[in-house]
Design a protein around this motif. Structure first.
Motif, PDB file in Angstrom:
ATOM      1  N   MET A 129     -39.528  56.410  48.348  1.00 38.22           N
ATOM      2  CA  MET A 129     -39.340  56.801  46.960  1.00 38.22           C
ATOM      3  C   MET A 129     -38.178  57.792  46.897  1.00 38.22           C
ATOM      4  SD  MET A 129     -42.100  58.490  44.329  1.00 38.22           S
ATOM      5  CE  MET A 129     -42.167  60.156  44.916  1.00 38.22           C
ATOM      6  N   PRO A 130     -37.025  57.362  46.420  1.00 34.10           N
ATOM      7  CA  PRO A 130     -35.899  58.286  46.318  1.00 34.10           C
ATOM      8  C   PRO A 130     -36.154  59.337  45.241  1.00 34.10           C
ATOM      9  CG  PRO A 130     -35.269  56.072  45.578  1.00 34.10           C
ATOM     10  CD  PRO A 130     -36.696  56.014  46.012  1.00 34.10           C
ATOM     11  N   LEU A 131     -35.805  60.567  45.572  1.00 32.55           N
ATOM     12  CA  LEU A 131     -35.964  61.676  44.642  1.00 32.55           C
ATOM     13  C   LEU A 131     -34.588  62.142  44.170  1.00 32.55           C
ATOM     14  CD1 LEU A 131     -38.601  63.641  46.733  1.00 32.55           C
ATOM     15  CD2 LEU A 131     -39.038  62.229  44.716  1.00 32.55           C
ATOM     16  N   ASN A 132     -34.537  62.703  42.971  1.00 35.87           N
ATOM     17  CA  ASN A 132     -33.304  63.281  42.439  1.00 35.87           C
ATOM     18  C   ASN A 132     -33.308  64.765  42.754  1.00 35.87           C
ATOM     19  OD1 ASN A 132     -32.224  60.922  41.337  1.00 35.87           O
ATOM     20  ND2 ASN A 132     -33.467  61.135  39.495  1.00 35.87           N
ATOM     21  N   VAL A 133     -32.355  65.188  43.571  1.00 36.85           N
ATOM     22  CA  VAL A 133     -32.329  66.549  44.100  1.00 36.85           C
ATOM     23  C   VAL A 133     -31.034  67.248  43.717  1.00 36.85           C
ATOM     24  CG1 VAL A 133     -32.577  67.949  46.183  1.00 36.85           C
ATOM     25  CG2 VAL A 133     -33.674  65.694  46.071  1.00 36.85           C
ATOM     26  N   ALA A 134     -31.153  68.476  43.229  1.00 36.54           N
ATOM     27  CA  ALA A 134     -29.992  69.327  42.964  1.00 36.54           C
ATOM     28  C   ALA A 134     -29.895  70.351  44.095  1.00 36.54           C
ATOM     29  CB  ALA A 134     -30.146  70.021  41.619  1.00 36.54           C
ATOM     30  N   VAL A 135     -28.678  70.604  44.557  1.00 32.22           N
ATOM     31  CA  VAL A 135     -28.440  71.527  45.671  1.00 32.22           C
ATOM     32  C   VAL A 135     -27.547  72.660  45.181  1.00 32.22           C
ATOM     33  CG1 VAL A 135     -27.488  71.785  47.994  1.00 32.22           C
ATOM     34  CG2 VAL A 135     -28.664  69.656  47.358  1.00 32.22           C
ATOM     35  N   LEU A 136     -28.016  73.884  45.357  1.00 26.53           N
ATOM     36  CA  LEU A 136     -27.266  75.058  44.921  1.00 26.53           C
ATOM     37  C   LEU A 136     -26.993  75.973  46.102  1.00 26.53           C
ATOM     38  CD1 LEU A 136     -26.084  76.712  42.569  1.00 26.53           C
ATOM     39  CD2 LEU A 136     -28.330  77.816  42.365  1.00 26.53           C
ATOM     40  N   THR A 137     -25.714  76.222  46.362  1.00 24.45           N
ATOM     41  CA  THR A 137     -25.323  77.195  47.370  1.00 24.45           C
ATOM     42  C   THR A 137     -25.067  78.520  46.665  1.00 24.45           C
ATOM     43  OG1 THR A 137     -24.362  75.519  48.801  1.00 24.45           O
ATOM     44  CG2 THR A 137     -23.594  77.796  49.117  1.00 24.45           C
ATOM     45  N   ILE A 138     -25.682  79.569  47.155  1.00 27.54           N
ATOM     46  CA  ILE A 138     -25.552  80.899  46.564  1.00 27.54           C
ATOM     47  C   ILE A 138     -24.744  81.753  47.533  1.00 27.54           C
ATOM     48  CG2 ILE A 138     -26.813  82.931  45.786  1.00 27.54           C
ATOM     49  CD1 ILE A 138     -29.166  80.717  45.314  1.00 27.54           C
ATOM     50  N   SER A 139     -23.511  82.068  47.123  1.00 28.15           N
ATOM     51  CA  SER A 139     -22.613  82.800  48.010  1.00 28.15           C
ATOM     52  C   SER A 139     -21.438  83.362  47.225  1.00 28.15           C
ATOM     53  CB  SER A 139     -22.094  81.873  49.112  1.00 28.15           C
ATOM     54  OG  SER A 139     -21.114  82.517  49.890  1.00 28.15           O
ATOM     55  N   ASP A 140     -21.004  84.543  47.609  1.00 24.88           N
ATOM     56  CA  ASP A 140     -19.793  85.134  47.037  1.00 24.88           C
ATOM     57  C   ASP A 140     -18.544  84.629  47.730  1.00 24.88           C
ATOM     58  OD1 ASP A 140     -21.195  86.732  45.205  1.00 24.88           O
ATOM     59  OD2 ASP A 140     -21.426  88.354  46.647  1.00 24.88           O
ATOM     60  N   THR A 141     -18.689  83.954  48.866  1.00 22.60           N
ATOM     61  CA  THR A 141     -17.520  83.593  49.670  1.00 22.60           C
ATOM     62  C   THR A 141     -17.345  82.102  49.908  1.00 22.60           C
ATOM     63  OG1 THR A 141     -18.780  83.881  51.729  1.00 22.60           O
ATOM     64  CG2 THR A 141     -17.588  85.812  50.892  1.00 22.60           C
ATOM     65  N   ARG A 142     -18.353  81.292  49.737  1.00 27.86           N
ATOM     66  CA  ARG A 142     -18.249  79.865  50.046  1.00 27.86           C
ATOM     67  C   ARG A 142     -17.496  79.113  48.949  1.00 27.86           C
ATOM     68  NH1 ARG A 142     -18.757  80.931  54.643  1.00 27.86           N
ATOM     69  NH2 ARG A 142     -20.731  81.026  55.716  1.00 27.86           N
ATOM     70  N   THR A 143     -16.804  78.061  49.397  1.00 23.11           N
ATOM     71  CA  THR A 143     -16.152  77.126  48.489  1.00 23.11           C
ATOM     72  C   THR A 143     -16.629  75.724  48.861  1.00 23.11           C
ATOM     73  OG1 THR A 143     -14.267  76.722  49.947  1.00 23.11           O
ATOM     74  CG2 THR A 143     -14.094  78.605  48.418  1.00 23.11           C
ATOM     75  N   ALA A 144     -16.271  74.740  48.065  1.00 25.64           N
ATOM     76  CA  ALA A 144     -16.667  73.367  48.381  1.00 25.64           C
ATOM     77  C   ALA A 144     -16.135  72.944  49.744  1.00 25.64           C
ATOM     78  CB  ALA A 144     -16.179  72.423  47.294  1.00 25.64           C
ATOM     79  N   ALA A 145     -14.996  73.501  50.143  1.00 23.48           N
ATOM     80  CA  ALA A 145     -14.367  73.121  51.418  1.00 23.48           C
ATOM     81  C   ALA A 145     -15.111  73.671  52.635  1.00 23.48           C
ATOM     82  CB  ALA A 145     -12.919  73.598  51.444  1.00 23.48           C
ATOM     83  N   ASP A 146     -15.774  74.809  52.491  1.00 20.42           N
ATOM     84  CA  ASP A 146     -16.426  75.411  53.671  1.00 20.42           C
ATOM     85  C   ASP A 146     -17.927  75.664  53.481  1.00 20.42           C
ATOM     86  OD1 ASP A 146     -16.474  77.628  52.007  1.00 20.42           O
ATOM     87  OD2 ASP A 146     -15.246  78.888  53.300  1.00 20.42           O
ATOM     88  N   ASP A 147     -18.535  74.941  52.576  1.00 23.34           N
ATOM     89  CA  ASP A 147     -19.968  75.085  52.299  1.00 23.34           C
ATOM     90  C   ASP A 147     -20.775  74.241  53.290  1.00 23.34           C
ATOM     91  OD1 ASP A 147     -22.496  75.410  51.258  1.00 23.34           O
ATOM     92  OD2 ASP A 147     -22.129  74.134  49.507  1.00 23.34           O
ATOM     93  N   ARG A 148     -20.866  74.718  54.521  1.00 27.64           N
ATOM     94  CA  ARG A 148     -21.567  73.951  55.559  1.00 27.64           C
ATOM     95  C   ARG A 148     -23.041  73.745  55.233  1.00 27.64           C
ATOM     96  NH1 ARG A 148     -19.272  77.699  59.637  1.00 27.64           N
ATOM     97  NH2 ARG A 148     -21.448  78.189  59.936  1.00 27.64           N
ATOM     98  N   SER A 149     -23.708  74.761  54.712  1.00 27.92           N
ATOM     99  CA  SER A 149     -25.149  74.655  54.452  1.00 27.92           C
ATOM    100  C   SER A 149     -25.448  73.685  53.315  1.00 27.92           C
ATOM    101  CB  SER A 149     -25.724  76.034  54.150  1.00 27.92           C
ATOM    102  OG  SER A 149     -25.576  76.865  55.277  1.00 27.92           O
ATOM    103  N   GLY A 150     -24.781  73.852  52.195  1.00 30.76           N
ATOM    104  CA  GLY A 150     -24.994  72.941  51.066  1.00 30.76           C
ATOM    105  C   GLY A 150     -24.617  71.516  51.413  1.00 30.76           C
TER     106      GLY A 150
END
Length: 165
Positions: A1-22
């Motif tokens: 059963m596929p679920l619809n998931v939103a992912v939020l990275t909370i950081s003052d320093t991360r960008t889309a280019a270096d968001d390893r966790s998200g």
């Protein structure tokens, strides 16, 4: 059963280019067959965190929210303070189990994690520390099974329809 998931990275320093966790969480979710409803990065600001999570809670298509970051004890870490007032129910066992799993990897440093989870408006919310190692621990040790409708004896995915009862 596929679920619809939103992912939020909370950081003052991360960008889309270096968001390893998200990015790690999004990749694992997609590999498991789930859909990414939205992915975002927000600064360590209680009100900005609360605003985006509130929007996702109000969106009936978002079933799960995963946040990464802001769960430590330093001055800017405010994810639990941002999310807790939004919860209808807390899932205390998530934080307890996460810290137990973390202890086997990082020993007493696990006590610094304030990972939490709960339900708000029939949406599951899981707040994970910001390191990619913590995201791996949460995914492999808890979330991959609990978001899999086939996992037995029970899982969060199969309980989604009953959250409204």
């Amino acid at each position: 059963m596929p679920l619809n998931v939103a992912v939020l990275t909370i950081s003052d320093t991360r960008t889309a280019a270096d968001d390893r966790s998200g990015n790690y969480l999004a990749e694992q979710l997609q590999t498991a067959g789930h859909q990414i409803a939205e992915k975002a990065i927000v600064p360590d600001d209680i009100y900005q965190i609360r605003a985006i999570v509130s929007r996702w809670i109000a969106d009936a298509t978002v079933q799960i929210i995963l946040t990464t970051g802001g769960t430590g004890v330093t001055g800017r870490d405010g994810t639990p303070e941002a999310i807790t007032p939004l919860l209808d129910k807390q899932i205390a066992g998530f934080g307890e189990l996460f810290r137990s799993l973390s202890y086997t990897e990082i020993k007493t440093a696990a006590i610094q994690s304030r990972a939490i989870a709960g339900v708000a408006n029939c949406t599951y919310i899981f707040c994970i520390p910001g390191s990619s190692g913590a995201c791996r621990t949460a995914w492999e040790g808890i979330l991959s099974d609990q978001l899999d409708a086939n996992y037995r004896p029970c899982n969060f995915g199969s309980l989604l329809p009953r959250l409204q009862e």
